[in-house]
Design an enzyme around this catalytic site. Sequence first.
Site, short mmCIF file in Angstrom:
data_model
loop_
_atom_site.label_atom_id
_atom_site.label_comp_id
_atom_site.label_asym_id
_atom_site.label_seq_id
_atom_site.Cartn_x
_atom_site.Cartn_y
_atom_site.Cartn_z
N LYS A 202 14.65 -3.92 -3.50
CA LYS A 202 13.81 -3.17 -4.43
C LYS A 202 14.68 -2.33 -5.37
CE LYS A 202 10.69 0.76 -4.67
NZ LYS A 202 9.97 1.81 -3.93
N CYS A 284 -5.50 5.12 -5.29
CA CYS A 284 -5.45 4.41 -4.00
C CYS A 284 -4.48 5.12 -3.06
CB CYS A 284 -5.05 2.96 -4.22
SG CYS A 284 -5.37 1.89 -2.81
N CYS A 291 -11.84 6.05 -3.54
CA CYS A 291 -12.51 4.79 -3.87
C CYS A 291 -13.71 5.00 -4.80
CB CYS A 291 -12.96 4.08 -2.59
SG CYS A 291 -11.59 3.58 -1.50
N CYS A 294 -12.52 4.69 -8.26
CA CYS A 294 -11.79 3.46 -8.60
C CYS A 294 -12.72 2.48 -9.31
CB CYS A 294 -11.22 2.82 -7.34
SG CYS A 294 -10.26 1.31 -7.66
N CYS A 300 -13.30 -4.52 -4.29
CA CYS A 300 -12.22 -4.25 -3.33
C CYS A 300 -12.81 -4.08 -1.94
CB CYS A 300 -11.44 -3.00 -3.74
SG CYS A 300 -10.15 -2.55 -2.55
#
Length: 306
Positions: A202, A284, A291, A294, A300
């Site tokens: 990464k 998130c 949520c 969102c 989701c």
Amino acid sequence: MCAAVSAGGGRAAARRLGRAGGEAGVSRVHSTAGIPRRSRRRKSIAIAYESAQGDGAEQGTSEPQRPRWEPRDWRQQLERIQEMRRNRDAPVDEMGVEKCYDSSAPPQVMRYQVLLSLMLSSQTKDQVTSAAMLRLRQHGLTVDSILQMDDATLGRIIYPVGFWRNKVKYIKQTTAILKQKYGGDIPRTVEELVQLPGVGPKMAHLAMNIAWDSVSGIESSTFVLRVSLPSCFTCLFLPARGGGPCRALYLVCCDRQLLAVLSLFRDLWREINWLLVGFGQQTCLPVNPRCNECLNQDICPAAKRH
């Protein structure tokens, strides 16, 4: 004399014939031993040829290609995340690695600072990494200054980044390698970067992106999409292990479905890390995800449990 000549000639002729016979015998042995191998080679070539020149090829047609697999609704979900991240006001936007180095420093020093900020950022919040980098820069953050700094001082400066004791060791080891092997600069490839102590894939991909302006891959992150490999899932975002919301993208895998997902947004590889990291920081969340705020709550599966 003629008899002697004849006898000598006969013996010479016999020797010549013997040699010829021996050579022929060897040749026969070699050719006999080689027949099965040549036969196998011819056989494999014939099979390959037949598979490439089948009836479809003769007729100028090719086998129908299977449609590329895609998670359902992935484009819609990504567009909604882009809308939620439109203001770019998450911690990663203000204190992420791209904001930690001295942009006015010489290019070589800048690249070194990028690498160090990435090493410090592992298992550490952006706010903590940013503060540690600011303290380091106040002491003059260069390869030579770090090599001259004792471990205790370096530890005090970077504390409380995650695993700071290990990072002191890795920073000193990596800096010494950069000085000896790369003239104080950082490597130009992911393969070389991951050989440095304390530098993972990464960090290497991010270093290539930020320091060298080269997109070499996607940087996985705690907040990046989690792709479920064992099952054919119905949408791009899935619950993480432990029942939390959507989480990390696992890149160290050759699964065909994962490769398919990565190829879907190859043109977004440069921005996907900051886009999804910020989404994880603001919406998130790992604990008590928002949520209800969102835009993806209707598609989701994690939203249904919160």
